[in-house]
Design a protein around this motif. Structure first.
Motif, PDB file in Angstrom:
ATOM      1  N   ARG A  18      -0.573  -4.174 -10.076  1.00 44.21           N
ATOM      2  CA  ARG A  18      -0.730  -4.462 -11.656  1.00 44.21           C
ATOM      3  C   ARG A  18      -0.620  -3.197 -12.333  1.00 44.21           C
ATOM      4  O   ARG A  18      -0.166  -3.594 -13.612  1.00 44.21           O
ATOM      5  CB  ARG A  18      -2.281  -5.085 -11.837  1.00 44.21           C
ATOM      6  CG  ARG A  18      -2.311  -6.618 -11.514  1.00 44.21           C
ATOM      7  CD  ARG A  18      -1.958  -7.230 -10.308  1.00 44.21           C
ATOM      8  NE  ARG A  18      -2.187  -8.679  -9.993  1.00 44.21           N
ATOM      9  CZ  ARG A  18      -1.692  -9.314  -9.106  1.00 44.21           C
ATOM     10  NH1 ARG A  18      -0.942  -8.786  -8.175  1.00 44.21           N
ATOM     11  NH2 ARG A  18      -1.691 -10.636  -8.997  1.00 44.21           N
ATOM     12  N   SER A  19      -0.962  -1.967 -12.059  1.00 49.04           N
ATOM     13  CA  SER A  19      -0.737  -1.007 -12.925  1.00 49.04           C
ATOM     14  C   SER A  19       0.623  -0.501 -13.118  1.00 49.04           C
ATOM     15  O   SER A  19       0.992   0.406 -13.648  1.00 49.04           O
ATOM     16  CB  SER A  19      -1.555   0.034 -12.244  1.00 49.04           C
ATOM     17  OG  SER A  19      -1.428   0.610 -11.008  1.00 49.04           O
ATOM     18  N   PHE A  20       1.570  -1.057 -12.400  1.00 51.34           N
ATOM     19  CA  PHE A  20       3.079  -0.455 -12.555  1.00 51.34           C
ATOM     20  C   PHE A  20       3.536  -1.424 -13.441  1.00 51.34           C
ATOM     21  O   PHE A  20       3.620  -2.874 -13.665  1.00 51.34           O
ATOM     22  CB  PHE A  20       3.681  -0.689 -11.296  1.00 51.34           C
ATOM     23  CG  PHE A  20       3.299   0.494 -10.142  1.00 51.34           C
ATOM     24  CD1 PHE A  20       2.422   0.996 -10.087  1.00 51.34           C
ATOM     25  CD2 PHE A  20       4.604   0.971  -9.719  1.00 51.34           C
ATOM     26  CE1 PHE A  20       1.848   1.997  -9.271  1.00 51.34           C
ATOM     27  CE2 PHE A  20       4.187   2.251  -8.653  1.00 51.34           C
ATOM     28  CZ  PHE A  20       3.004   2.624  -8.403  1.00 51.34           C
ATOM     29  N   ALA A  21       4.357  -0.871 -14.333  1.00 54.76           N
ATOM     30  CA  ALA A  21       4.820  -1.381 -15.476  1.00 54.76           C
ATOM     31  C   ALA A  21       5.697  -2.714 -15.140  1.00 54.76           C
ATOM     32  O   ALA A  21       5.476  -3.836 -15.937  1.00 54.76           O
ATOM     33  CB  ALA A  21       6.038  -0.444 -16.335  1.00 54.76           C
ATOM     34  N   PRO A  22       6.719  -3.161 -14.209  1.00 59.54           N
ATOM     35  CA  PRO A  22       7.520  -4.366 -14.084  1.00 59.54           C
ATOM     36  C   PRO A  22       6.518  -5.453 -13.806  1.00 59.54           C
ATOM     37  O   PRO A  22       6.689  -6.413 -14.458  1.00 59.54           O
ATOM     38  CB  PRO A  22       8.270  -4.089 -13.264  1.00 59.54           C
ATOM     39  CG  PRO A  22       8.704  -2.569 -13.162  1.00 59.54           C
ATOM     40  CD  PRO A  22       7.271  -1.965 -13.349  1.00 59.54           C
ATOM     41  N   GLN A  39      -3.784   9.749  -7.492  1.00 62.59           N
ATOM     42  CA  GLN A  39      -4.989   9.905  -6.711  1.00 62.59           C
ATOM     43  C   GLN A  39      -5.195   9.171  -5.763  1.00 62.59           C
ATOM     44  O   GLN A  39      -5.953   9.515  -4.880  1.00 62.59           O
ATOM     45  CB  GLN A  39      -6.134   9.749  -8.104  1.00 62.59           C
ATOM     46  CG  GLN A  39      -5.980  10.539  -9.333  1.00 62.59           C
ATOM     47  CD  GLN A  39      -6.047  11.956  -9.085  1.00 62.59           C
ATOM     48  OE1 GLN A  39      -6.818  12.375  -8.185  1.00 62.59           O
ATOM     49  NE2 GLN A  39      -5.259  12.837  -9.436  1.00 62.59           N
ATOM     50  N   ALA A  40      -4.679   7.793  -5.714  1.00 59.37           N
ATOM     51  CA  ALA A  40      -4.699   7.009  -4.423  1.00 59.37           C
ATOM     52  C   ALA A  40      -4.081   7.866  -3.218  1.00 59.37           C
ATOM     53  O   ALA A  40      -4.349   7.817  -2.107  1.00 59.37           O
ATOM     54  CB  ALA A  40      -4.140   5.688  -4.400  1.00 59.37           C
ATOM     55  N   THR A  41      -2.812   8.336  -3.447  1.00 65.61           N
ATOM     56  CA  THR A  41      -2.072   9.363  -2.207  1.00 65.61           C
ATOM     57  C   THR A  41      -2.910  10.576  -2.047  1.00 65.61           C
ATOM     58  O   THR A  41      -3.040  10.672  -0.855  1.00 65.61           O
ATOM     59  CB  THR A  41      -0.941   9.415  -2.882  1.00 65.61           C
ATOM     60  OG1 THR A  41      -0.054   8.532  -3.298  1.00 65.61           O
ATOM     61  CG2 THR A  41      -0.007  10.334  -1.951  1.00 65.61           C
ATOM     62  N   ASP A  63      -5.564  -2.316  -4.333  1.00 65.44           N
ATOM     63  CA  ASP A  63      -6.882  -2.191  -5.386  1.00 65.44           C
ATOM     64  C   ASP A  63      -7.025  -0.941  -5.558  1.00 65.44           C
ATOM     65  O   ASP A  63      -7.202  -0.606  -6.805  1.00 65.44           O
ATOM     66  CB  ASP A  63      -8.160  -2.899  -4.388  1.00 65.44           C
ATOM     67  CG  ASP A  63      -7.762  -4.486  -4.681  1.00 65.44           C
ATOM     68  OD1 ASP A  63      -6.945  -4.934  -5.342  1.00 65.44           O
ATOM     69  OD2 ASP A  63      -8.555  -5.322  -3.845  1.00 65.44           O
ATOM     70  N   GLU A  64      -7.005   0.035  -4.770  1.00 69.19           N
ATOM     71  CA  GLU A  64      -7.594   1.515  -4.951  1.00 69.19           C
ATOM     72  C   GLU A  64      -6.342   2.130  -5.909  1.00 69.19           C
ATOM     73  O   GLU A  64      -6.626   2.626  -6.686  1.00 69.19           O
ATOM     74  CB  GLU A  64      -7.567   2.097  -3.716  1.00 69.19           C
ATOM     75  CG  GLU A  64      -7.875   3.537  -3.820  1.00 69.19           C
ATOM     76  CD  GLU A  64      -8.526   4.237  -2.506  1.00 69.19           C
ATOM     77  OE1 GLU A  64      -9.115   5.246  -2.420  1.00 69.19           O
ATOM     78  OE2 GLU A  64      -8.501   3.688  -1.285  1.00 69.19           O
ATOM     79  N   ILE A  65      -5.018   1.858  -5.718  1.00 67.48           N
ATOM     80  CA  ILE A  65      -3.983   2.268  -6.316  1.00 67.48           C
ATOM     81  C   ILE A  65      -3.852   1.879  -7.703  1.00 67.48           C
ATOM     82  O   ILE A  65      -4.135   2.712  -8.537  1.00 67.48           O
ATOM     83  CB  ILE A  65      -2.656   1.761  -5.937  1.00 67.48           C
ATOM     84  CG1 ILE A  65      -2.252   2.269  -4.535  1.00 67.48           C
ATOM     85  CG2 ILE A  65      -1.580   2.111  -6.860  1.00 67.48           C
ATOM     86  CD1 ILE A  65      -1.135   1.911  -3.574  1.00 67.48           C
ATOM     87  N   ASP A  66      -4.506   0.690  -7.863  1.00 65.23           N
ATOM     88  CA  ASP A  66      -4.493   0.140  -9.242  1.00 65.23           C
ATOM     89  C   ASP A  66      -5.863   0.602 -10.021  1.00 65.23           C
ATOM     90  O   ASP A  66      -5.757   0.906 -11.320  1.00 65.23           O
ATOM     91  CB  ASP A  66      -4.519  -1.336  -9.432  1.00 65.23           C
ATOM     92  CG  ASP A  66      -3.173  -2.189  -9.207  1.00 65.23           C
ATOM     93  OD1 ASP A  66      -2.292  -1.520  -9.366  1.00 65.23           O
ATOM     94  OD2 ASP A  66      -3.179  -3.201  -8.917  1.00 65.23           O
ATOM     95  N   PRO A  83       0.669  -1.242  -0.141  1.00 68.16           N
ATOM     96  CA  PRO A  83      -0.040  -0.013   0.027  1.00 68.16           C
ATOM     97  C   PRO A  83       0.842   1.148  -0.116  1.00 68.16           C
ATOM     98  O   PRO A  83       2.068   1.192   0.227  1.00 68.16           O
ATOM     99  CB  PRO A  83      -0.867  -0.138   1.441  1.00 68.16           C
ATOM    100  CG  PRO A  83       0.273  -0.703   2.179  1.00 68.16           C
ATOM    101  CD  PRO A  83       0.738  -1.672   1.528  1.00 68.16           C
ATOM    102  N   VAL A  84       0.206   2.301  -0.390  1.00 70.68           N
ATOM    103  CA  VAL A  84       1.127   3.518   0.142  1.00 70.68           C
ATOM    104  C   VAL A  84       0.123   3.937   1.277  1.00 70.68           C
ATOM    105  O   VAL A  84      -1.183   3.890   1.570  1.00 70.68           O
ATOM    106  CB  VAL A  84       0.560   4.745  -1.021  1.00 70.68           C
ATOM    107  CG1 VAL A  84      -0.919   5.143  -1.098  1.00 70.68           C
ATOM    108  CG2 VAL A  84       1.456   6.000  -0.964  1.00 70.68           C
ATOM    109  N   VAL A  85       0.892   4.521   2.247  1.00 72.94           N
ATOM    110  CA  VAL A  85       0.659   4.938   3.736  1.00 72.94           C
ATOM    111  C   VAL A  85       0.620   6.560   3.664  1.00 72.94           C
ATOM    112  O   VAL A  85       1.705   7.192   3.327  1.00 72.94           O
ATOM    113  CB  VAL A  85       1.487   4.293   4.562  1.00 72.94           C
ATOM    114  CG1 VAL A  85       0.871   4.712   6.254  1.00 72.94           C
ATOM    115  CG2 VAL A  85       1.190   2.814   4.705  1.00 72.94           C
TER     116      VAL A  85
END
Length: 202
Positions: free
Chosen positions: A186-190, A85-87, A76-79, A26-28
């Motif tokens: 899943r939204s991050f390229a690697p 926007q999640a931050t 899930d929210e990040i993706d 997550p981002v905190v």
């Protein structure tokens, strides 16, 4: 002007995050209103402090702040809405949950979320300049580091306790060998590219 109104106007929240860049976890976000009458030494940018110093400061901040809040924004929210926007969503929730409420928020970086519940000010390099932001950065980083150590036991083999989800050579090697787990973004390229290779091979 009454003392109550004057005090309310003085309540400034520092806001910072930990974990925008990693490939997993997550981002905190943390928001902190410090008490000017209960000052203590040692505050600094969480990235410049060692782990022992951060762990020592963590309970002091919680005990001596007028108000603090930590928000955990899951993968899930990040993706779903992207990391920026999640931050921002986490920042808005953290500030809105402060009691007493902040009259103003000072946010590390160069952007202020539009949905913030009070006036906001972006402070570039704020985690090294503004005490409230320093405190928020410590709460956010310690919380996230602890969480990633817990998740390392849930998802063994990736080394989350060591790299905390960042794209280190070790993490990329384990991602290539094991594939993504439930806390990979899943939204991050690697991660997205590793999943695409699995689909192609399949």
């Amino acid at each position: 002007m009454s003392a109550v109104i004057e005090t309310a106007r003085a309540l400034i929240a520092g806001v910072d995050e930990a974990g925008r860049g990693p490939l997993a976890g997550p981002v905190v976000v943390a928001a902190v209103i410090l008490d000017p009458k209960r000052r203590f030494h040692g505050l600094g940018d969480s990235k410049a402090l060692n782990e022992a110093a951060r762990e020592t400061l963590f309970p002091k901040i919680q005990a001596r702040a007028i108000a603090w809040r930590v928000e955990i924004v899951d993968v899930d929210e990040i993706d779903r809405i992207n990391i920026l926007q999640a931050t921002f969503a986490g920042m808005c929730r953290a500030v809105a949950a402060l009691a007493p409420a902040a009259a103003r928020a000072r946010i590390d970086g160069n952007l202020v979320p539009k949905a913030l519940c009070c006036p906001g000010e972006a402070v570039v390099g704020g985690d090294a300049r503004v005490r409230e932001i320093m405190a928020a950065s410590i709460l956010a980083k310690v919380t996230r580091d602890r969480l990633m150590c817990d998740l390392d036991r849930v998802y063994p083999g990736y080394g989350f306790a060591r790299h905390k989800g960042y794209g280190t050579p070790e993490h990329l090697e384990r991602l290539a060998a094991l594939g993504p787990c439930a806390i990979h973004r899943r939204s991050f390229a690697p991660v997205r590219e590793r999943m695409a290779r699995d689909l192609f091979v399949g």
